[in-house]
Design an enzyme around this catalytic site. Sequence first.
Site: not given
Ligand code: IDP
Ligand code: MG
Length: 139
Positions: A11, A51, A114, A117, A128
């Site tokens: 990312k 997304y 984070n 992905h 994807e």
């Molecule tokens: P994942 O990437 O671990 O599968 P997902 O729930 O699919 O997590 O969420 C997609 C992305 O959205 C996350 O990787 C992160 O960048 C962002 N995200 C998820 N939850 C939050 C939140 O509570 N606040 C802000 N960003 C979030």
């Molecule tokens: Mg996810």
Amino acid sequence: MPNNRTFTMIKPDAFEDGNTGAILAAIEKAGFKLVSAKLTKLTKKQAGDFYAAHAQRPFYEDLCKYMSSGPILAAILEKQNAVEEFRNLIGATDPKNAAEGTIRKRFAKSIEANAIHGSDSDSAALTEGNFFFSSLEQF
Ligand code: IDP
Ligand code: MG
């Protein structure tokens, strides 16, 4: 795509911090082979499409801004049981909850920024991967 493939993106935060090489090294060390790889930058619209499943979540708008804020490295990876193994390698969404040694524990800044992905299912991995790569680009 069979269940030995998954899709990843390094990312914008991790790319900007110069962690792309270290993250790819961790991925290869864990036994994943590169099937496709591309340095690219999403428009906000493309990030929104990628997304789309999160469109109703409160963080969706911020997520689309963040994911289109700079270059990303998109890749398809191959290993037995790839989706589950890769989710284990990257760790929990929130780096505060990510296990020691995982990529998010090592490189993520926040629950949003984070670092990486990983697809959450075989069907997501297929969708994807095809979002970024034509069949001719998938080795
Ligand atoms: P994942 O990437 O671990 O599968 P997902 O729930 O699919 O997590 O969420 C997609 C992305 O959205 C996350 O990787 C992160 O960048 C962002 N995200 C998820 N939850 C939050 C939140 O509570 N606040 C802000 N960003 C979030
Ligand atoms: Mg996810």
